[in-house]
Scaffold this active site. Structure first.
Site, mmCIF file in Angstrom:
data_model
loop_
_atom_site.group_PDB
_atom_site.id
_atom_site.type_symbol
_atom_site.label_atom_id
_atom_site.label_comp_id
_atom_site.label_asym_id
_atom_site.label_seq_id
_atom_site.Cartn_x
_atom_site.Cartn_y
_atom_site.Cartn_z
ATOM 1 N N PHE A 60 55.868 -34.495 107.002
ATOM 2 C CA PHE A 60 57.260 -34.535 107.454
ATOM 3 C C PHE A 60 57.474 -33.661 108.686
ATOM 4 O O PHE A 60 58.091 -34.079 109.666
ATOM 5 C CB PHE A 60 58.168 -34.077 106.305
ATOM 6 C CG PHE A 60 59.619 -33.923 106.670
ATOM 7 C CD1 PHE A 60 60.488 -34.996 106.575
ATOM 8 C CD2 PHE A 60 60.113 -32.692 107.093
ATOM 9 C CE1 PHE A 60 61.840 -34.855 106.901
ATOM 10 C CE2 PHE A 60 61.451 -32.534 107.415
ATOM 11 C CZ PHE A 60 62.314 -33.617 107.332
ATOM 12 N N ASP A 61 56.972 -32.428 108.645
ATOM 13 C CA ASP A 61 57.160 -31.495 109.763
ATOM 14 C C ASP A 61 56.588 -32.043 111.065
ATOM 15 O O ASP A 61 57.240 -32.020 112.115
ATOM 16 C CB ASP A 61 56.474 -30.158 109.460
ATOM 17 C CG ASP A 61 57.049 -29.454 108.259
ATOM 18 O OD1 ASP A 61 57.076 -30.060 107.176
ATOM 19 O OD2 ASP A 61 57.466 -28.294 108.398
ATOM 20 N N THR A 62 55.339 -32.519 110.983
ATOM 21 C CA THR A 62 54.665 -33.020 112.175
ATOM 22 C C THR A 62 55.400 -34.225 112.748
ATOM 23 O O THR A 62 55.631 -34.300 113.962
ATOM 24 C CB THR A 62 53.219 -33.415 111.843
ATOM 25 O OG1 THR A 62 52.521 -32.266 111.337
ATOM 26 C CG2 THR A 62 52.503 -33.939 113.082
ATOM 27 N N ARG A 118 58.323 -32.192 99.674
ATOM 28 C CA ARG A 118 59.068 -31.257 100.507
ATOM 29 C C ARG A 118 59.913 -31.981 101.542
ATOM 30 O O ARG A 118 61.069 -31.633 101.773
ATOM 31 C CB ARG A 118 58.099 -30.298 101.224
ATOM 32 C CG ARG A 118 58.811 -29.255 102.072
ATOM 33 C CD ARG A 118 57.840 -28.310 102.736
ATOM 34 N NE ARG A 118 57.037 -28.961 103.764
ATOM 35 C CZ ARG A 118 56.151 -28.333 104.529
ATOM 36 N NH1 ARG A 118 55.928 -27.041 104.338
ATOM 37 N NH2 ARG A 118 55.466 -28.979 105.446
ATOM 38 N N TYR A 175 64.615 -24.151 107.094
ATOM 39 C CA TYR A 175 63.914 -24.010 105.824
ATOM 40 C C TYR A 175 62.806 -22.984 105.962
ATOM 41 O O TYR A 175 62.327 -22.697 107.066
ATOM 42 C CB TYR A 175 63.360 -25.357 105.339
ATOM 43 C CG TYR A 175 61.940 -25.674 105.748
ATOM 44 C CD1 TYR A 175 60.857 -25.313 104.947
ATOM 45 C CD2 TYR A 175 61.670 -26.346 106.938
ATOM 46 C CE1 TYR A 175 59.558 -25.616 105.306
ATOM 47 C CE2 TYR A 175 60.373 -26.653 107.303
ATOM 48 C CZ TYR A 175 59.321 -26.286 106.485
ATOM 49 O OH TYR A 175 58.032 -26.573 106.855
#
Length: 412
Positions: free
Chosen positions: A201-203, A91, A109
């Site tokens: 990735f988000d963190t 992702r 997203y």
């Protein structure tokens, strides 16, 4: 530093010439059965009174079923829908590839299952379009959020966010909610520093954004858990914890160029860190002190039988003093980067010398008055002496990191 893009091949379907304000990315992997309903619902929402021009980008990360064919068909049927195909799964990789290349003003997203109520999309995007905020996230942990999910996922989510707060001093509330947006110009500066290409990735993105002085806007969301989720919770948790360790190490050692990023984004002048007030510093100093004392006691017991009491005290104190200074530098006083690191550690060692003199003197006095004292009595005397030295150490370290302390007052 980032996951190389050379291994990613992107094929983008033709799209209208008009540049949209918002680019909504939907990362998908083997979603041929759910993709049509998701995209049509989102498309209807964006065309049904949404105030900003928007494009939907379906980011297919190496699906092995008919997802790509379904996505391509949707792109030919619906205006403002395009497809990007990537040959590698992940992702984070998909988002990086699309966001960095996007011509929209704001990139965002959401998960393909549309677990988040689409009515939250406008509150998510509006602060970014207005320029008030740099990055926006949906949060399921706000008191005003309405969330439907099982107790297992609720427990894991809250524990993960507590870990982030304790280890990385994160102030955002929900790292993993699949509902985020970012100004594209900021994304292009921040994304090269993000190494993870999967779920962490988000963190990592949020931690770097927060440390760089970016303004993060949080939107309470209504969220319904997807019972058909195929996320491997155990494997994801393991990778997330490894990511937390990697980012923590990078921040503590100064290998992450946070100060340079602040300059590039325009968030200077800032001090190296904005530490907590006196009470917060005392709490963190105390926690680090307890850990250091336990480590000291263990090292002393292990070394005493090998090298004797005085050498064991010196070595145990020296080892824990170095670790104690590094931990207090990063977590108690909020000092980041390599600036003045050597001189600060040297001053920390001077404070260590005082503690060593105090503890050695106590040990010398004990042996003079009770030559046959047992190891547990020696350890008791040393721990008491260390506690006495702790107050002096706190005052001394506040002086060593005085610039950060003064900086925190100036921004208060």
């Amino acid at each position: 530093m980032t996951d190389t893009a050379t291994a990613v091949q992107a094929t983008i379907t033709p799209e209208p010439v008009q540049t949209p304000v918002l680019d909504v990315v939907i990362p998908v992997y083997n979603e041929e059965h759910t993709l049509v309903d998701c995209v049509r619902r989102l498309h209807a929402h964006l065309r049904g009174g949404f105030p900003f021009s928007a494009r939907i980008t379906i980011a297919d990360n190496a699906s092995t079923d008919g997802t790509l064919a379904v996505a391509t068909l949707l792109a030919t049927e619906l205006d403002g829908v395009r497809v990007v195909h990537l040959d590698r799964k992940g992702r984070g990789r998909a988002l990086r590839a699309v966001w960095e290349a996007s011509d929209a003003e704001v990139v965002s997203y959401m998960d393909v299952d549309l677990s988040t109520d689409l009515n939250a999309l406008l509150p998510l995007v509006a602060p970014l379009v207005s320029g008030h905020s740099d990055l926006a996230i949906g949060t399921r942990l706000s008191r005003s959020s309405r969330v439907v999910r099982g107790p297992k996922r609720e427990f894991i989510s809250r524990c993960y966010n507590l870990i982030l707060k304790a280890s990385l001093q994160a102030r955002f509330s929900d790292a993993q909610c699949g509902f985020k947006a970012m100004r594209t110009d900021v994304a292009r500066k921040l994304l090269p520093l993000v190494q993870d290409g999967e779920w962490f990735f988000d963190t990592e993105l949020l931690v770097l954004a927060e440390r760089s002085g970016l303004r993060i806007h949080e939107v309470p969301v209504d969220w319904i858990d997807d019972p058909d989720s195929r996320v491997d919770i155990v494997d994801t948790a393991r990778k997330d914890l490894l990511g937390v360790w990697r980012v923590s190490k990078g921040l503590a050692t100064g290998t992450l160029p946070i100060n340079e990023l602040r300059v590039a984004i325009g968030r200077e002048p800032l001090v190296d860190g904005v530490p907590l007030g006196m009470v917060g510093q005392l709490v963190r100093f105390g926690i680090i002190g307890i850990v250091s004392t336990l480590a000291y006691a263990l090292l002393y017991v292990l070394l005493q039988a090998i090298v004797g009491a005085q050498p064991a005290n010196f070595l145990a104190l020296l080892i824990t003093a170095v670790g104690n200074t590094a931990a207090n530098r990063a977590f108690t006083f909020g000092v980041r980067g390599s600036t003045r690191m050597v001189s600060q550690h040297f001053q920390g060692l001077l404070i260590f010398v005082f503690a060593w003199v105090l503890t050695s003197g106590s040990l010398f006095a004990l042996h003079r008055w009770a030559p046959s004292a047992a190891v547990h009595l020696e350890l008791f005397v040393l721990v008491v002496a260390n506690l006495v030295a702790t107050l002096t150490r706190f005052i001394g370290l506040r002086w060593v990191f005085r610039n950060a302390v003064q900086g925190s007052r100036s921004v208060a």
